[in-house]
Design an enzyme around this catalytic site. Structure first.
Site, mmCIF file in Angstrom:
data_model
loop_
_atom_site.group_PDB
_atom_site.id
_atom_site.type_symbol
_atom_site.label_atom_id
_atom_site.label_comp_id
_atom_site.label_asym_id
_atom_site.label_seq_id
_atom_site.Cartn_x
_atom_site.Cartn_y
_atom_site.Cartn_z
ATOM 1 N N ALA A 1 1.700 -16.269 27.463
ATOM 2 C CA ALA A 1 2.319 -15.162 26.725
ATOM 3 C C ALA A 1 1.786 -13.853 27.293
ATOM 4 O O ALA A 1 0.651 -13.459 27.027
ATOM 5 C CB ALA A 1 1.991 -15.271 25.237
ATOM 6 N N SER B 1 1.552 -10.028 27.433
ATOM 7 C CA SER B 1 1.791 -8.878 26.555
ATOM 8 C C SER B 1 1.830 -7.561 27.314
ATOM 9 O O SER B 1 2.217 -6.535 26.753
ATOM 10 C CB SER B 1 0.681 -8.801 25.502
ATOM 11 O OG SER B 1 -0.574 -8.521 26.127
ATOM 12 N N GLY C 1 -1.023 -6.562 28.547
ATOM 13 C CA GLY C 1 -2.414 -6.148 28.363
ATOM 14 C C GLY C 1 -3.354 -6.880 29.299
ATOM 15 O O GLY C 1 -2.962 -7.802 30.019
ATOM 16 N N VAL C 2 -4.613 -6.487 29.262
ATOM 17 C CA VAL C 2 -5.595 -7.032 30.195
ATOM 18 C C VAL C 2 -5.942 -8.487 29.874
ATOM 19 O O VAL C 2 -6.179 -9.298 30.782
ATOM 20 C CB VAL C 2 -6.869 -6.147 30.206
ATOM 21 C CG1 VAL C 2 -7.586 -6.184 28.865
ATOM 22 C CG2 VAL C 2 -7.795 -6.558 31.336
ATOM 23 N N SER D 1 -4.143 -11.091 28.462
ATOM 24 C CA SER D 1 -3.164 -12.083 28.917
ATOM 25 C C SER D 1 -3.070 -12.097 30.443
ATOM 26 O O SER D 1 -2.843 -13.153 31.045
ATOM 27 C CB SER D 1 -1.791 -11.805 28.298
ATOM 28 O OG SER D 1 -1.323 -10.516 28.636
ATOM 29 N N MET E 1 7.418 -11.484 25.490
ATOM 30 C CA MET E 1 8.212 -11.551 24.263
ATOM 31 C C MET E 1 8.455 -10.153 23.725
ATOM 32 O O MET E 1 7.506 -9.402 23.486
ATOM 33 C CB MET E 1 7.462 -12.361 23.197
ATOM 34 C CG MET E 1 7.311 -13.821 23.507
ATOM 35 S SD MET E 1 6.291 -14.638 22.231
ATOM 36 C CE MET E 1 4.637 -14.206 22.792
ATOM 37 N N CYS F 1 2.375 -13.072 12.532
ATOM 38 C CA CYS F 1 2.975 -13.146 13.864
ATOM 39 C C CYS F 1 2.463 -14.348 14.638
ATOM 40 O O CYS F 1 3.232 -15.056 15.296
ATOM 41 C CB CYS F 1 2.697 -11.855 14.631
ATOM 42 S SG CYS F 1 3.466 -11.801 16.275
ATOM 43 N N GLY G 1 -4.100 -14.811 25.334
ATOM 44 C CA GLY G 1 -5.360 -14.154 25.651
ATOM 45 C C GLY G 1 -6.305 -14.040 24.471
ATOM 46 O O GLY G 1 -7.176 -13.163 24.469
ATOM 47 N N CYS H 1 1.862 -3.688 16.494
ATOM 48 C CA CYS H 1 1.642 -2.913 17.713
ATOM 49 C C CYS H 1 2.760 -1.917 17.984
ATOM 50 O O CYS H 1 2.536 -0.873 18.584
ATOM 51 C CB CYS H 1 1.472 -3.839 18.909
ATOM 52 S SG CYS H 1 2.969 -4.756 19.344
#
Length: 381
Positions: A22, A24, A26-27, A29, A47, A112, A137, A209
């Site tokens: 998954a 995202s 970000g760092v 994942s 997603m 979620c 992550g 988020c």
């Protein structure tokens, strides 16, 4: 000879199990995907869980999408994207709004994880992308002991996210990988910098988020009408007005409302000790350790245990009622598989209906449930 080596390498790669990560943007994942690539055939999936109607004020999902896609290019793995915004709206956001309207304090991050990441995403990855596993992550660990999978806290105590994962089940744990469970966040960022990916210093997102820099109260105005009400002291003195009772939670100190009574302006702060939904007023009192905020126990429902537990027994463990909070000793009496009474060793402040109570024995997460009612140290008259 050369062809033989190429064929051997190809067959070896082909036999590797497939993992969908998954992504995202970000760092966490990103580094997870890089770590897993050493052992598995890894593919990334982004997603989209929210349809923005005001791109200036919501978090830039387009940027997150671009970051995720760029990372997959750098570490050389296939990239997919999928829109789960309808599922998120139906299974997470509407439940979140309903909880606020009824006066509880639901956790959207836990909702979620339960409904989207470890149900919708997991099923999609296995059924449509033919994955053997999914990965995220999260800072947590899964360990198998005597053919039973256990969820452990992450090695990094400050980043441990097992609190948000208590709704997982044995059938889920067999299909999930958490490659960051035994790594500290500082090392994750160092790896990202070494890989020269742009998200190495990107700030982590939590909760809802897509709200971005907007305050939650401003965001919720679109979905829940603010109904102003009164704020009283514990002795019944009217000292101000609130902006809608759904915007507040027990134990809250900041941004309570418009308190105008001059004798109360320059002394110690107030904390919310009661929300009266029917009459639409708040009761406040001074001091976080105020006895009116303290509970000696609570009732919980919607319980999920990750391992088999005898529903007819008492047992001792520790619990957390907030992600960043310390552990508290408690005694649990299970009424049935879904309901329990919890007694604290020492009183705890600000137990709030709607919160998730998560249970542990040492580093093992046993499961948890939703607080339905606190058992107060002192009852309000």
């Amino acid at each position: 000879m050369l062809y033989k080596k190429i064929i051997e390498q190809y067959m070896k790669k082909k036999k590797r199990q497939k993992v969908i990560v998954a992504m995202s943007g970000g760092v966490d994942s990103s580094v997870s995907a890089w770590i897993l690539k050493k052992k598995y055939n890894v593919e990334g999936l982004f997603m989209k869980n929210w349809e923005e109607d005001d791109k200036k004020n919501f978090c830039a999902s387009e940027r997150d999408l671009q970051d995720a896609e760029n990372v997959c290019k750098i570490i050389k793995i296939p990239f997919h994207k999928i829109n789960f915004s309808i599922e998120y709206w139906d299974k997470v956001f509407l439940k979140f709004l309903h909880g606020l309207k009824t006066g509880i304090t639901p956790n959207p991050d836990i909702l979620c994880n339960k409904e989207i990441k470890f149900k919708t995403f997991l099923n999609f990855s296995i059924q449509h992308l033919k994955a053997d596993f999914i990965a995220t992550g999260h800072y947590a660990m899964i360990k198998s002991i005597d053919n039973v999978n256990f969820l452990f806290k992450g090695l990094d105590k400050k980043k441990d996210q097992s609190y948000f994962l208590y709704n997982l089940q044995q059938k889920h744990l067999n299909k999930i990988l958490f490659p960051l469970g035994n790594i500290h966040k500082k090392k994750v960022r160092l790896i990202a910098k070494r890989l020269e990916i742009s998200v190495a210093n990107k700030k982590s997102s939590t909760g809802i988020c897509f709200i971005g820099p907007k305050k939650l109260q401003n965001f919720l105005k679109k979905y829940i009408k603010n109904k102003r009400g009164k704020i009283f002291t514990i002795s019944g003195i009217l000292i101000g007005r609130h902006n809608g009772i759904h915007n507040y939670t027990l134990g809250q100190r900041k941004n309570i409302g418009n308190i105008k009574f001059k004798n109360y302006l320059y002394s110690s702060p107030f904390y919310i000790i009661e929300k009266n939904i029917k009459k639409n007023y708040l009761t406040v009192s001074r001091g976080f350790n105020n006895p009116h905020l303290m509970s000696i126990g609570m009732l919980i429902n919607n319980i999920n245990f990750l391992i088999n537990v005898n529903t007819n027994q008492y047992f001792f463990c520790t619990l957390k009622v907030r992600h960043q909070e310390k552990h508290f000793d408690c005694l649990i009496k299970l009424n049935d598989k879904n309901n329990a009474k919890v007694i604290f060793k020492n009183p705890i402040s600000s137990i709030t209906p709607g919160q998730s109570a998560v249970f542990y024995i040492f580093r093992i997460c046993l499961g948890g449930g939703i607080v339905s009612q606190n058992i107060p140290l002192i009852k309000l008259i």
